[in-house]
Design a protein around this motif. Structure first.
Motif, PDB file in Angstrom:
ATOM      1  N   GLN A 254       0.836  -1.205   0.000  1.00  0.00           N
ATOM      2  CA  GLN A 254       0.000   0.000   0.000  1.00  0.00           C
ATOM      3  C   GLN A 254       0.870   1.253   0.000  1.00  0.00           C
ATOM      4  O   GLN A 254       0.533   2.261  -0.619  1.00  0.00           O
ATOM      5  N   ALA A 255       2.025   1.174   0.674  1.00  0.00           N
ATOM      6  CA  ALA A 255       2.941   2.322   0.695  1.00  0.00           C
ATOM      7  C   ALA A 255       3.489   2.584  -0.703  1.00  0.00           C
ATOM      8  O   ALA A 255       3.619   3.736  -1.133  1.00  0.00           O
ATOM      9  N   ALA A 256       3.788   1.502  -1.428  1.00  0.00           N
ATOM     10  CA  ALA A 256       4.320   1.648  -2.787  1.00  0.00           C
ATOM     11  C   ALA A 256       3.282   2.294  -3.704  1.00  0.00           C
ATOM     12  O   ALA A 256       3.599   3.177  -4.508  1.00  0.00           O
ATOM     13  N   TYR A 257       2.013   1.857  -3.558  1.00  0.00           N
ATOM     14  CA  TYR A 257       0.967   2.454  -4.402  1.00  0.00           C
ATOM     15  C   TYR A 257       0.714   3.919  -4.020  1.00  0.00           C
ATOM     16  O   TYR A 257       0.371   4.740  -4.871  1.00  0.00           O
ATOM     17  N   LEU A 261       1.128   7.340  -6.398  1.00  0.00           N
ATOM     18  CA  LEU A 261       0.184   8.469  -6.520  1.00  0.00           C
ATOM     19  C   LEU A 261       0.908   9.809  -6.380  1.00  0.00           C
ATOM     20  O   LEU A 261       0.559  10.780  -7.032  1.00  0.00           O
ATOM     21  N   TRP A 262       1.901   9.863  -5.518  1.00  0.00           N
ATOM     22  CA  TRP A 262       2.605  11.130  -5.291  1.00  0.00           C
ATOM     23  C   TRP A 262       3.616  11.431  -6.387  1.00  0.00           C
ATOM     24  O   TRP A 262       3.783  12.570  -6.779  1.00  0.00           O
ATOM     25  N   PHE A 263       4.321  10.382  -6.866  1.00  0.00           N
ATOM     26  CA  PHE A 263       5.468  10.635  -7.746  1.00  0.00           C
ATOM     27  C   PHE A 263       5.412   9.911  -9.091  1.00  0.00           C
ATOM     28  O   PHE A 263       6.358  10.006  -9.877  1.00  0.00           O
ATOM     29  N   ASN A 264       4.326   9.163  -9.330  1.00  0.00           N
ATOM     30  CA  ASN A 264       4.195   8.470 -10.608  1.00  0.00           C
ATOM     31  C   ASN A 264       5.225   7.368 -10.854  1.00  0.00           C
ATOM     32  O   ASN A 264       5.491   7.022 -12.002  1.00  0.00           O
ATOM     33  N   ILE A 265       5.854   6.904  -9.808  1.00  0.00           N
ATOM     34  CA  ILE A 265       6.808   5.799  -9.945  1.00  0.00           C
ATOM     35  C   ILE A 265       6.460   4.742  -8.890  1.00  0.00           C
ATOM     36  O   ILE A 265       6.272   5.083  -7.719  1.00  0.00           O
ATOM     37  N   LEU A 266       6.382   3.491  -9.320  1.00  0.00           N
ATOM     38  CA  LEU A 266       6.063   2.409  -8.379  1.00  0.00           C
ATOM     39  C   LEU A 266       7.344   1.704  -7.937  1.00  0.00           C
ATOM     40  O   LEU A 266       8.043   1.108  -8.756  1.00  0.00           O
ATOM     41  N   PRO A 267       7.676   1.783  -6.638  1.00  0.00           N
ATOM     42  CA  PRO A 267       8.856   1.053  -6.162  1.00  0.00           C
ATOM     43  C   PRO A 267       8.678  -0.458  -6.320  1.00  0.00           C
ATOM     44  O   PRO A 267       7.554  -0.948  -6.454  1.00  0.00           O
ATOM     45  N   ASP A 268       9.773  -1.175  -6.268  1.00  0.00           N
ATOM     46  CA  ASP A 268       9.748  -2.629  -6.415  1.00  0.00           C
ATOM     47  C   ASP A 268       9.239  -3.259  -5.096  1.00  0.00           C
ATOM     48  O   ASP A 268       9.974  -3.329  -4.107  1.00  0.00           O
ATOM     49  N   ILE A 269       7.998  -3.702  -5.090  1.00  0.00           N
ATOM     50  CA  ILE A 269       7.358  -4.149  -3.844  1.00  0.00           C
ATOM     51  C   ILE A 269       8.019  -5.423  -3.296  1.00  0.00           C
ATOM     52  O   ILE A 269       8.396  -5.491  -2.129  1.00  0.00           O
ATOM     53  N   ASN A 270       8.173  -6.417  -4.166  1.00  0.00           N
ATOM     54  CA  ASN A 270       8.758  -7.688  -3.697  1.00  0.00           C
ATOM     55  C   ASN A 270      10.149  -7.492  -3.117  1.00  0.00           C
ATOM     56  O   ASN A 270      10.474  -8.055  -2.067  1.00  0.00           O
ATOM     57  N   LYS A 271      10.941  -6.693  -3.800  1.00  0.00           N
ATOM     58  CA  LYS A 271      12.323  -6.470  -3.337  1.00  0.00           C
ATOM     59  C   LYS A 271      12.304  -5.802  -1.957  1.00  0.00           C
ATOM     60  O   LYS A 271      13.058  -6.171  -1.057  1.00  0.00           O
TER      61      LYS A 271
END
Ligand code: ATR
Length: 280
Positions: A254-257, A261-271
């Motif tokens: 949820q933090a990644a999503y 929303l804030w920066f238009n980039i999705l961090p690597d969740i699994n990593k």
């Protein structure tokens, strides 16, 4: 292009809630910030019923770009944004706010997609998964729509029955959702999800113990900051479940999503889940 930058060439992001001291979100976002190479500070604001709205308003007036909202303000926050995503219109519960270029504030809730991401990662979802959902508060509201979209069949069990009835009425247009009742005491549930706030107080919601079989997957939306099990998971393990998980993966997802929303980039969740688990 993002609308503006805060002080020290870094964006200002925040978390509002009570309690907030235990939150792992600041560390998670510090790692995201490094990964996506955008500087942002994730500040924590402990609020009460009297100062919550004032603190959020002040934050945005002073250049805040976006924030997360946590217990017990997710439902209350529904009146803050001027725009909503569809999932918020359905759930009436907010966990992410973002100020947009036209200065409007968009309200979203990333808890549901975070949960689904994690349930899939754990292989907890199958075709027509039968879910026993414990609790009917804000956390439950955030995830029901998403579980129904995944074709789950949900039975709600809550201490206050009137709240379960209200949720069934609200969500039944989206799929199969029912109230848990006496004649289901021997039903085989695929997953039991604890969405109550009991864990915050070290307790467990009441539910029929015989529903936990070795094959029953037990998922707690709360998480423990250490490697210890939440009270709910400890109980389910004691009852024999071989498949238990806390909501840590959901928290990261949820933090990644929200970050997206804030920066238009999705961090690597699994990593990030992997790195955190191995640094605990
Ligand atoms: P959240 O946003 O975390 O969901 P909430 O909206 O206050 O917080 O909802 C808390 C949920 O936990 C509710 O379903 C609540 O049950 P009630 O609707 O009966 O209040 C449930 N809950 C909290 N403490 C509980 C307890 N000791 N036993 C059982 N359920 C509990």
């Amino acid at each position: 292009m993002l609308p503006f930058q805060g002080i020290n060439n870094s964006y200002s992001i925040a978390l509002f809630g009570n309690p907030v001291k235990h939150s792992l979100s600041p560390v998670i976002h510090e790692n995201f910030s490094k990964e996506i190479k955008i500087k942002y500070h994730y500040n924590i604001f402990l609020c009460n019923e009297l100062n919550f709205f004032r603190k959020v308003t002040k934050f945005f007036n002073q250049g805040g770009l976006g924030c997360n909202i946590t217990v017990p303000f997710k439902k209350k926050s529904f009146c803050i944004p001027s725009k909503y995503t569809k999932r918020v219109k359905v759930s009436h519960s907010i966990n992410t706010l973002v100020k947009r270029e036209d200065n409007s504030i968009l309200g979203d809730n990333t808890d549901g997609i975070g949960l689904i991401y994690d349930l899939k990662r754990l292989a907890f979802l199958k075709k027509n998964t039968c879910v026993l959902l414990l609790g009917a508060g804000g956390a439950a509201c955030s995830i029901i729509f998403h579980l129904l979209k995944e074709k789950c069949c949900i039975f709600i069990l809550n201490r206050t029955v009137s709240k379960s009835i209200e949720l069934v009425k609200r969500f039944k247009v989206f799929g199969k959702i029912f109230i848990f009742s006496d004649f289901l005491y021997h039903k085989n549930f695929d997953i039991i999800i604890n969405s109550t706030s009991c864990g915050l107080y070290g307790s467990i919601p009441l539910f029929p113990e015989n529903l936990v079989l070795p094959s029953t997957k037990c998922y707690d939306l709360s998480y423990s900051k250490t490697l210890s099990l939440t009270p709910f998971l400890k109980f389910c393990k004691h009852l024999g479940s071989k498949n238990i998980s806390d909501g840590f993966g959901m928290l990261v997802a949820q933090a990644a999503y929200s970050c997206y929303l804030w920066f238009n980039i999705l961090p690597d969740i699994n990593k990030n889940i992997f790195n955190f688990k191995h640094s605990k």
